[in-house]
Design an enzyme around this catalytic site. Structure first.
Site, PDB file in Angstrom:
ATOM      1  N   GLY A  84       3.808   5.991 -12.019  1.00 32.19           N
ATOM      2  CA  GLY A  84       2.880   5.712 -10.927  1.00 32.19           C
ATOM      3  C   GLY A  84       2.378   7.021 -10.347  1.00 32.19           C
ATOM      4  O   GLY A  84       3.070   8.045 -10.428  1.00 32.19           O
ATOM      5  N   HIS A  91       6.880   2.038  -3.965  1.00 28.96           N
ATOM      6  CA  HIS A  91       6.950   3.504  -3.916  1.00 28.96           C
ATOM      7  C   HIS A  91       5.541   4.097  -3.766  1.00 28.96           C
ATOM      8  O   HIS A  91       5.314   4.978  -2.932  1.00 28.96           O
ATOM      9  CB  HIS A  91       7.635   4.030  -5.186  1.00 28.96           C
ATOM     10  CG  HIS A  91       7.704   5.521  -5.273  1.00 28.96           C
ATOM     11  ND1 HIS A  91       8.881   6.224  -5.112  1.00 28.96           N
ATOM     12  CD2 HIS A  91       6.739   6.455  -5.489  1.00 28.96           C
ATOM     13  CE1 HIS A  91       8.615   7.518  -5.227  1.00 28.96           C
ATOM     14  NE2 HIS A  91       7.326   7.685  -5.465  1.00 28.96           N
ATOM     15  N   GLU A  92       4.597   3.605  -4.578  1.00 27.26           N
ATOM     16  CA  GLU A  92       3.230   4.157  -4.525  1.00 27.26           C
ATOM     17  C   GLU A  92       2.528   3.777  -3.225  1.00 27.26           C
ATOM     18  O   GLU A  92       1.769   4.564  -2.658  1.00 27.26           O
ATOM     19  CB  GLU A  92       2.415   3.693  -5.738  1.00 27.26           C
ATOM     20  CG  GLU A  92       2.975   4.117  -7.087  1.00 27.26           C
ATOM     21  CD  GLU A  92       3.294   5.599  -7.176  1.00 27.26           C
ATOM     22  OE1 GLU A  92       2.572   6.417  -6.580  1.00 27.26           O
ATOM     23  OE2 GLU A  92       4.299   5.949  -7.825  1.00 27.26           O
ATOM     24  N   CYS A 150      10.095  11.063  -7.989  1.00 30.68           N
ATOM     25  CA  CYS A 150       8.701  11.193  -7.571  1.00 30.68           C
ATOM     26  C   CYS A 150       8.127  12.447  -8.206  1.00 30.68           C
ATOM     27  O   CYS A 150       8.786  13.495  -8.194  1.00 30.68           O
ATOM     28  CB  CYS A 150       8.638  11.291  -6.049  1.00 30.68           C
ATOM     29  SG  CYS A 150       6.965  11.420  -5.407  1.00 30.68           S
ATOM     30  N   LEU A 151       6.914  12.354  -8.740  1.00 30.91           N
ATOM     31  CA  LEU A 151       6.312  13.524  -9.384  1.00 30.91           C
ATOM     32  C   LEU A 151       6.096  14.670  -8.396  1.00 30.91           C
ATOM     33  O   LEU A 151       6.019  15.824  -8.801  1.00 30.91           O
ATOM     34  CB  LEU A 151       4.982  13.146 -10.055  1.00 30.91           C
ATOM     35  CG  LEU A 151       5.088  12.171 -11.229  1.00 30.91           C
ATOM     36  CD1 LEU A 151       3.701  11.874 -11.795  1.00 30.91           C
ATOM     37  CD2 LEU A 151       6.016  12.699 -12.320  1.00 30.91           C
ATOM     38  N   GLN A 187      -1.154  12.416  -3.969  1.00 27.44           N
ATOM     39  CA  GLN A 187      -0.393  13.340  -4.816  1.00 27.44           C
ATOM     40  C   GLN A 187      -1.279  14.281  -5.615  1.00 27.44           C
ATOM     41  O   GLN A 187      -0.782  15.252  -6.201  1.00 27.44           O
ATOM     42  CB  GLN A 187       0.502  12.560  -5.783  1.00 27.44           C
ATOM     43  CG  GLN A 187       1.621  11.804  -5.084  1.00 27.44           C
ATOM     44  CD  GLN A 187       2.499  11.112  -6.092  1.00 27.44           C
ATOM     45  OE1 GLN A 187       2.175  10.021  -6.545  1.00 27.44           O
ATOM     46  NE2 GLN A 187       3.603  11.740  -6.457  1.00 27.44           N
ATOM     47  N   HIS A 214       3.233   6.072  -0.541  1.00 23.67           N
ATOM     48  CA  HIS A 214       2.472   7.326  -0.594  1.00 23.67           C
ATOM     49  C   HIS A 214       1.180   7.239   0.206  1.00 23.67           C
ATOM     50  O   HIS A 214       0.811   8.191   0.888  1.00 23.67           O
ATOM     51  CB  HIS A 214       2.117   7.685  -2.047  1.00 23.67           C
ATOM     52  CG  HIS A 214       3.180   8.466  -2.764  1.00 23.67           C
ATOM     53  ND1 HIS A 214       3.629   9.683  -2.328  1.00 23.67           N
ATOM     54  CD2 HIS A 214       3.878   8.203  -3.893  1.00 23.67           C
ATOM     55  CE1 HIS A 214       4.551  10.145  -3.162  1.00 23.67           C
ATOM     56  NE2 HIS A 214       4.724   9.253  -4.122  1.00 23.67           N
TER      57      HIS A 214
HETATM   58 NI    NI Z   1       6.093   9.345  -5.718  1.00 20.79          NI
END
Ligand code: NI
Length: 199
Positions: A45, A148-149, A106-107, A50, A152
């Site tokens: 995701g 999760h997304e 998380c990226l 991000q 963000h």
């Molecule tokens: Ni994340």
């Protein structure tokens, strides 16, 4: 085009993102770039903040969670192999079911994974990349990725769900991510490095 992923500590990750409309410039190119960026970083995701854009848009592809052929079927993975989607202006309308813990990563926070507890099921409304409206129900890993997304675009990171003690124990590692003192095999932008950001 692969875009740099914004690292922990950048203010854009703490901002509540804004809705967009059909006039948003070069949206299809942005979506394509986000998929390329996510696949390159081996994520499931990616949310627009991000990559430095504070807009209510995220993409997902849950196929890495699909069962191997010889595995016992995992009910939480049902349908995940086809869970590739674009969510524009999403609203989580309802969350339900038991809460369950899962190790999230998380990226924007490479190298750190921690258990986060969330509801197992949700109802979400959103527009897809063709501006078609949907109302859908998800559970298992698909719901988990969405939650999760969605966080963000609300300016929330998975670390915000951890206990104060747990977060304190991570302070040094999180600080190292902010200044770029980490090994990561995809392109990132580190707020501790940067002179200036243009949004
Ligand atoms: Ni994340």
């Amino acid at each position: 085009m692969i875009l740099p992923v914004v690292a922990y500590g950048d203010p854009v990750l703490k901002k509540e993102a804004v809705e967009i409309d059909e006039q948003y410039p070069d949206l299809q190119k942005l979506i394509a770039d986000m998929f390329e960026t996510m696949y390159h970083a081996k994520g499931v995701g990616l949310a627009a903040p991000q990559i430095g854009k504070s807009i209510r848009l995220f993409i997902v592809d849950g196929s890495p969670f699909a069962d191997e052929e010889d595995d016992e079927p995992d009910p939480k993975a049902e349908g995940i192999e086809h869970f590739k989607k674009v969510f524009i202006n999403p609203i989580i309308e309802e969350e339900s079911g038991d809460k369950w813990a899962f190790q999230e990563g998380c990226l924007s926070i490479p190298g750190i994974r921690e258990n986060v507890t969330r509801h197992e099921k949700l109802v979400i409304t959103y527009y897809d990349e063709n501006w078609v409206f949907h109302e859908e129900t998800y559970e298992g890993y698909a719901a988990r990725i969405i939650q999760h997304e969605y966080d963000h675009i609300e300016g929330i990171l998975f670390t915000d769900h951890l206990s104060p003690l747990k977060k304190k124990l991570l302070t040094k590692r999180l600080g190292n991510i902010t200044i770029g003192a980490i090994n990561v095999d995809y392109k990132m932008s580190f707020p501790g490095h940067k002179k200036q950001r243009l949004i």
